[in-house]
Design a protein around this motif. Structure first.
Motif, PDB file in Angstrom:
ATOM      1  N   SER A  30       0.652  -1.073  -0.283  1.00 26.41           N
ATOM      2  CA  SER A  30       0.414  -0.232   0.823  1.00 26.41           C
ATOM      3  C   SER A  30       1.083   1.432   0.120  1.00 26.41           C
ATOM      4  CB  SER A  30      -1.031   0.032   1.262  1.00 26.41           C
ATOM      5  OG  SER A  30       0.041   0.435   2.572  1.00 26.41           O
ATOM      6  N   GLY A  31       1.715   1.140   0.387  1.00 23.09           N
ATOM      7  CA  GLY A  31       2.915   2.269   0.667  1.00 23.09           C
ATOM      8  C   GLY A  31       2.641   3.427   1.600  1.00 23.09           C
ATOM      9  N   VAL A  32       3.717   4.372   2.000  1.00 24.70           N
ATOM     10  CA  VAL A  32       3.148   5.194   2.889  1.00 24.70           C
ATOM     11  C   VAL A  32       3.503   6.315   2.530  1.00 24.70           C
ATOM     12  CG1 VAL A  32       4.087   3.359   4.805  1.00 24.70           C
ATOM     13  CG2 VAL A  32       6.132   4.834   3.922  1.00 24.70           C
ATOM     14  N   ASN A  33       3.316   7.351   3.671  1.00 26.09           N
ATOM     15  CA  ASN A  33       3.573   8.851   3.285  1.00 26.09           C
ATOM     16  C   ASN A  33       4.829   9.325   3.665  1.00 26.09           C
ATOM     17  OD1 ASN A  33       1.415   9.669   1.733  1.00 26.09           O
ATOM     18  ND2 ASN A  33      -0.263  10.025   3.241  1.00 26.09           N
ATOM     19  N   LEU A  34       5.848   9.899   2.738  1.00 15.43           N
ATOM     20  CA  LEU A  34       7.101  10.012   3.551  1.00 15.43           C
ATOM     21  C   LEU A  34       7.814  11.206   2.607  1.00 15.43           C
ATOM     22  CD1 LEU A  34       9.108   6.492   2.854  1.00 15.43           C
ATOM     23  CD2 LEU A  34       8.026   7.891   5.635  1.00 15.43           C
ATOM     24  N   GLU A  35       8.392  12.017   2.732  1.00 10.42           N
ATOM     25  CA  GLU A  35       9.253  13.119   2.643  1.00 10.42           C
ATOM     26  C   GLU A  35      10.135  12.811   1.562  1.00 10.42           C
ATOM     27  OE1 GLU A  35      12.038  16.187   4.741  1.00 10.42           O
ATOM     28  OE2 GLU A  35       9.831  17.090   5.313  1.00 10.42           O
ATOM     29  N   CYS A  36       9.885  13.085   0.579  1.00  5.27           N
ATOM     30  CA  CYS A  36      11.030  13.037  -0.416  1.00  5.27           C
ATOM     31  C   CYS A  36      12.460  14.254   0.112  1.00  5.27           C
ATOM     32  CB  CYS A  36      10.345  14.001  -1.880  1.00  5.27           C
ATOM     33  SG  CYS A  36      11.481  14.046  -3.017  1.00  5.27           S
ATOM     34  N   PRO A  37      13.410  13.562  -0.055  1.00  4.99           N
ATOM     35  CA  PRO A  37      14.874  14.061   0.128  1.00  4.99           C
ATOM     36  C   PRO A  37      15.431  14.659  -0.578  1.00  4.99           C
ATOM     37  CG  PRO A  37      15.287  11.598  -0.657  1.00  4.99           C
ATOM     38  CD  PRO A  37      13.310  11.851  -0.897  1.00  4.99           C
ATOM     39  N   HIS A  38      14.674  14.934  -1.861  1.00  8.98           N
ATOM     40  CA  HIS A  38      14.611  16.713  -2.489  1.00  8.98           C
ATOM     41  C   HIS A  38      14.351  17.527  -2.156  1.00  8.98           C
ATOM     42  CE1 HIS A  38      17.153  13.029  -4.803  1.00  8.98           C
ATOM     43  NE2 HIS A  38      16.519  12.626  -4.851  1.00  8.98           N
TER      44      HIS A  38
END
Length: 63
Positions: A30-38
């Motif tokens: 399902s995936g998870v909400n994470l912050e793009c490192p860029h």
């Protein structure tokens, strides 16, 4: 009154192993909400290669 329970070392290892399996399955499916490192935008990522829809950069989410 408190009760102390001594856990078998093997039980503790199995419990940790199962918890990690559940977390990995969630990432795969399902995936998870994470912050793009860029660009620091919050996006939904799954385990493996992801592309940020905001900055278009590739993110490799490894287990």
């Amino acid at each position: 009154m408190s009760i102390k329970i001594k856990m078998n070392n093997n039980f503790e290892k199995e419990l940790k192993k199962k918890a990690m399996k559940i977390a990995e399955d969630k990432l795969r499916n399902s995936g998870v909400n994470l912050e793009c490192p860029h660009c620091k935008e919050t996006i939904t990522m799954k385990l493996g290669i992801n592309n940020c829809p905001n900055c278009k950069k590739t993110i490799d989410l490894k287990n």
